[in-house]
Scaffold this active site. Structure first.
Site, mmCIF file in Angstrom:
data_model
loop_
_atom_site.group_PDB
_atom_site.id
_atom_site.type_symbol
_atom_site.label_atom_id
_atom_site.label_comp_id
_atom_site.label_asym_id
_atom_site.label_seq_id
_atom_site.Cartn_x
_atom_site.Cartn_y
_atom_site.Cartn_z
ATOM 1 N N GLY A 2 -0.811 -4.198 4.613
ATOM 2 C CA GLY A 2 -1.942 -5.117 4.544
ATOM 3 C C GLY A 2 -2.515 -5.450 5.912
ATOM 4 N N THR B 156 0.878 -1.168 0.000
ATOM 5 C CA THR B 156 0.000 0.000 0.000
ATOM 6 C C THR B 156 0.912 1.212 0.000
ATOM 7 O OG1 THR B 156 -1.710 -1.164 1.284
ATOM 8 C CG2 THR B 156 -1.718 1.218 1.437
#
Length: 530
Positions: free
Chosen positions: A433, A350
């Site tokens: 995550g 991310t």
């Protein structure tokens, strides 16, 4: 105070603006946007767009977005859910009729309708000052003219080389003669540059309708996807009411489910029932953190889902009664029975961005394609690399997070904000995550239990219990110092596949009128202020 004889990073300091991201080009872009008069959300979106180009393995316009905003540094935190939904045809029975028992990473069914572009344009229109064309211009130039590969990006491509070679578009763009590119080599994404240019000129409609949408839909349908043009045309995020909990006198704000921010708050509520002592990395302290995480994540697997389509008991999960009950299950010298087995997938990638401007507008912004390079599927004409967030659904009838039509999966990405005495004091986030909920709690406990500064707290070694197991991934410093101690309590301690997560943070020092920024050594990025 930092020991300047030891390797490490100093806190970034500024007065007029601060940005912290996981890539230096993104941080620089955010500062440049602030210096020409852009607001915090303008800078955050510009930085994210740059990362969609230069750190494409971690984020992209084919993914999702969540954000927390604090206008003028107040404690009136605004939350936005920019996560996408499944196609209207994604009936649970369809998947069982196909004999599917799971959604695999590179399946078109792992691709929910990307929500990032809708979120960017809505947030900029409501809270920004600049045009999307100006905001996206730096990313467009990098995609068109080329960008140099940084060390972490090169390593990520190397780890994903086999998957990237399976799709002709990702193979052409990200690999060099079928091999991972060297650090310093130059990549270009001309198709993505054109798509970003169209979004800059025509807004969200250029992505969700017209040629780009047709390219995405035809590509996914050719691979068996259920996506239609109507699914893309009807995509829309929404403002939501943030959830919060108190920890040691500070108020922690998170986005509500379908994100796992509520799990971070649950962990903190459990930790608040214990009194830490000694070193923050003492085995007793980390034992309690691990057990609190295991208990909260067991609740996540039982209840967390899209609150718009499932009954998620938010009040119960944040209740003092549940926190008391879970805390009572923790024993100081042995592993408790956390219950439940994870139905999800391992923690992944991310980008998180924190920006505060001169007016103290604070933005906590996170954008993701889930796994490194997402699904590995790229629409060839538009250059859109799709996420694989739909892999978080379960194919278990009756489960709150079971796949269904126009439904959002349980999401791991969570921006964070901290307020006190009517003011926002901290914009922060942790990447990685499934780790992110524990990462929030781990970071905040180091700040508020031990008085550690934000940069030192981010740099501390990490560990993470794999949900539903007694296995704990621990970075080397923890394994060396207390690995045997933890194993003696009943854990299996193993090395992580990769450095655990990443983080950025900006602290607003209202007393001195200054801003403090921090960024994680586990990524390529930095914090910069002016």
């Amino acid at each position: 105070m930092r020991n300047f004889e030891q390797p490490g990073r100093s806190i970034a300091v500024g007065r007029s603006g601060m940005a912290a991201t996981s890539h230096p080009m993104a941080t620089l872009t955010a500062i440049e946007i602030l210096k020409i008069g852009g607001k915090a959300i303008d800078a955050a979106v510009a930085a994210c767009a740059v990362q969609c180009v230069v750190e494409a393995g971690s984020t992209g316009i084919g993914g999702d977005c969540f954000a927390l905003l604090a206008p003028n540094g107040s404690d009136q935190v605004i939350a936005y859910n920019g996560s996408g939904r499944t196609p209207a045809a994604a009936e649970f029975k369809w998947f069982t009729d196909q004999g599917l028992s799971e959604i695999t990473r590179s399946s078109p069914h792992a691709v929910t309708i990307p929500g990032a572009v809708d979120a960017w344009t809505r947030l900029v229109a409501d809270h920004g000052r600049m045009s999307m064309a100006d905001i996206l211009a730096p990313a467009i130039a990098l995609a068109r003219d080329g960008y140099a590969i940084t060390p972490r990006v090169a390593a990520d491509i190397s780890h994903q080389r086999a998957m990237l070679a399976l799709d002709s578009s990702t193979r052409r763009i990200f690999l060099d003669n079928d091999e991972a590119p060297a650090v310093g080599s130059v990549q270009r994404q001309p198709e993505l540059a054109e798509t970003l240019s169209a979004i800059g000129k025509y807004g969200r409609e250029a992505f969700y309708r017209g040629d780009v949408a047709e390219d995405m839909v035809s590509y996914l349908q050719a691979r068996g996807g259920l996506h239609t043009l109507e699914d893309f045309a009807s995509a829309a995020g929404e403002y939501v009411m943030p959830i919060s909990a108190s920890y040691r006198g500070w108020t922690i704000h998170e986005c509500p489910p379908n994100g796992q921010g509520i799990i971070a708050l649950m962990i903190l509520k459990i930790l608040e029932r214990f009194t830490p002592s000694g070193d923050p990395l003492d085995a007793d302290n980390l034992h309690i953190e691990v057990e609190a995480t295991r208990l909260a994540y067991a609740a996540r697997e039982r209840w967390l889902a899209d609150a718009a389509t499932s009954n998620v008991p938010i009040d119960f999960l944040l209740s003092d009664e549940l926190a008391d009950e879970l805390a009572s299950m923790i024993r100081p010298d042995e592993v408790c029975d956390a219950g439940g087995l994870i139905d999800g997938v391992e923690h992944s990638d991310t980008v998180y961005i924190s920006v505060v401007d001169k007016d103290r507008n604070a933005v906590s912004f996170i954008n993701s394609i889930f796994h490194p390079y997402g699904s590995g599927l790229m629409a060839p004409k538009s250059g859109v690399l799709f996420h694989n967030r739909g892999q978080s659904f379960v194919l278990k009838d009756g489960h709150p997070n079971a796949i269904g039509p126009r439904k959002r999966p349980m999401h791991t990405i969570i921006p964070g904000m901290v307020t006190r005495n009517g003011k926002t004091v901290l914009s922060f986030g942790v990447m990685g995550g499934h780790y992110q909920a524990m990462g929030h709690a781990h970071f905040l406990s180091k700040l508020f239990d031990f008085g550690i500064d934000i940069q030192t707290a981010i740099g501390l070694p990490r560990l993470f219990p794999l949900p539903g197991t007694r296995t704990v991934e621990a970075e080397e410093a923890i394994r060396t110092a207390i690995g045997e101690d933890l194993e003696g309590r009943g854990f299996q301690v193993i090395p992580p596949k990769w450095a655990i997560g990443g983080a950025q943070a900006v602290w607003i020092d209202h007393q001195h009128g200054s801003l403090l920024g921090a960024s994680d050594h586990r990524k390529d990025g930095c914090a910069l202020g002016y």
